[in-house]
Design a protein around this motif. Structure first.
Motif, short mmCIF file in Angstrom:
data_model
loop_
_atom_site.label_atom_id
_atom_site.label_comp_id
_atom_site.label_asym_id
_atom_site.label_seq_id
_atom_site.Cartn_x
_atom_site.Cartn_y
_atom_site.Cartn_z
N LEU A 7 0.84 -1.19 0.00
CA LEU A 7 0.00 0.00 0.00
C LEU A 7 0.88 1.25 0.00
O LEU A 7 1.82 1.35 0.79
CB LEU A 7 -0.91 0.01 1.23
CG LEU A 7 -1.90 -1.14 1.33
CD1 LEU A 7 -2.61 -1.11 2.67
CD2 LEU A 7 -2.90 -1.09 0.20
N PRO A 8 0.60 2.20 -0.86
CA PRO A 8 1.43 3.41 -0.91
C PRO A 8 1.31 4.21 0.39
O PRO A 8 0.22 4.36 0.92
CB PRO A 8 0.85 4.21 -2.08
CG PRO A 8 -0.04 3.29 -2.82
CD PRO A 8 -0.44 2.20 -1.89
N ASN A 82 -0.20 9.70 -5.00
CA ASN A 82 1.19 9.27 -4.87
C ASN A 82 1.57 8.24 -5.93
O ASN A 82 2.64 8.31 -6.52
CB ASN A 82 1.46 8.70 -3.48
CG ASN A 82 1.46 9.77 -2.42
OD1 ASN A 82 1.51 10.96 -2.70
ND2 ASN A 82 1.40 9.34 -1.17
N ALA A 83 0.69 7.26 -6.14
CA ALA A 83 1.00 6.18 -7.07
C ALA A 83 1.10 6.67 -8.52
O ALA A 83 1.88 6.14 -9.30
CB ALA A 83 -0.05 5.07 -6.96
N THR A 84 0.31 7.69 -8.87
CA THR A 84 0.35 8.20 -10.23
C THR A 84 1.39 9.29 -10.41
O THR A 84 1.65 9.71 -11.54
CB THR A 84 -1.03 8.76 -10.66
OG1 THR A 84 -1.41 9.79 -9.75
CG2 THR A 84 -2.07 7.67 -10.68
N GLY A 85 1.97 9.76 -9.32
CA GLY A 85 2.97 10.81 -9.41
C GLY A 85 2.39 12.17 -9.74
O GLY A 85 3.08 13.02 -10.31
N ARG A 146 2.84 13.13 0.09
CA ARG A 146 4.02 12.26 0.14
C ARG A 146 4.67 12.32 1.51
O ARG A 146 4.84 13.39 2.08
CB ARG A 146 5.00 12.67 -0.95
CG ARG A 146 4.53 12.25 -2.32
CD ARG A 146 5.24 12.97 -3.44
NE ARG A 146 4.75 12.55 -4.74
CZ ARG A 146 3.58 12.93 -5.25
NH1 ARG A 146 2.79 13.71 -4.57
NH2 ARG A 146 3.21 12.50 -6.44
N THR A 147 5.03 11.14 2.01
CA THR A 147 5.70 11.09 3.31
C THR A 147 7.12 11.63 3.23
O THR A 147 7.61 12.21 4.15
CB THR A 147 5.70 9.64 3.86
OG1 THR A 147 6.29 8.80 2.88
CG2 THR A 147 4.30 9.18 4.16
N ASN A 148 7.76 11.39 2.07
CA ASN A 148 9.10 11.93 1.84
C ASN A 148 9.10 12.57 0.46
O ASN A 148 9.19 11.87 -0.56
CB ASN A 148 10.16 10.84 1.91
CG ASN A 148 11.56 11.40 1.80
OD1 ASN A 148 11.76 12.61 1.66
ND2 ASN A 148 12.55 10.51 1.85
N PRO A 149 8.98 13.89 0.37
CA PRO A 149 8.84 14.53 -0.93
C PRO A 149 10.07 14.43 -1.82
O PRO A 149 10.01 14.75 -3.00
CB PRO A 149 8.54 15.99 -0.57
CG PRO A 149 9.05 16.18 0.81
CD PRO A 149 8.98 14.84 1.47
#
Length: 151
Positions: A7-8, A82-85, A146-149
């Protein structure tokens, strides 16, 4: 054994704020339920009498399930971002529109053509779902998911 690393990750503050955003949008639809419940609470003789009533249980169940659903929806939209950016508002609006078309549009088409519901009722529901999908994706893009950009 199943693991959760498939899971993202989504920033917890994005999930919390997205839950508030989405829950507020869904409360616009549930407002009549809570308005009737509030009026019954004012008419009840005592607080204990109201809290033991069926109306209060139904209102609490509607509020709780709406809150949980909003949290799951916020995670799902954040995970898709997040998954698609997706980084732009334009991309976020497209993503929210796709979510709307996949989840809500079939029921609205059914309400208009099969169930013959009044257009004002359908329009209010559609507007609420647009806020819950397109609005939520735009809001989460603005906040950041995002957790870490730097990844």
């Amino acid at each position: 054994m199943a693991t959760l690393h498939y899971l993202p990750p989504v920033k917890p503050s994005a999930i919390a704020l997205g839950t508030i955003f989405s829950h507020t949008a869904s409360l616009a639809i549930l407002a009549p339920v809570f308005g009737d419940t509030y009026n019954r609470a004012q008419a009840a003789n005592t607080k204990e009498e109201f809290f033991k009533s069926k109306e209060s249980a139904n209102a609490a169940a509607a509020w709780g399930s709406s809150l949980v659903g909003s949290a799951i929806q916020s995670y799902g939209v954040g995970a898709l971002i997040n998954a698609t950016g997706t980084l732009s508002y334009k991309g976020s609006a497209y993503l929210g529109s796709l979510i709307f078309m996949a989840t809500a549009a079939p029921s609205f088409i059914s309400q208009v053509f099969t169930e013959k519901r009044p257009m004002d009722t359908v329009a209010v529901g559609a507007l609420s779902r647009v806020f819950e999908t397109v609005g939520l994706s735009l809001f989460l893009t603005w906040w950041g998911t995002r957790t870490n950009p730097f990844d």
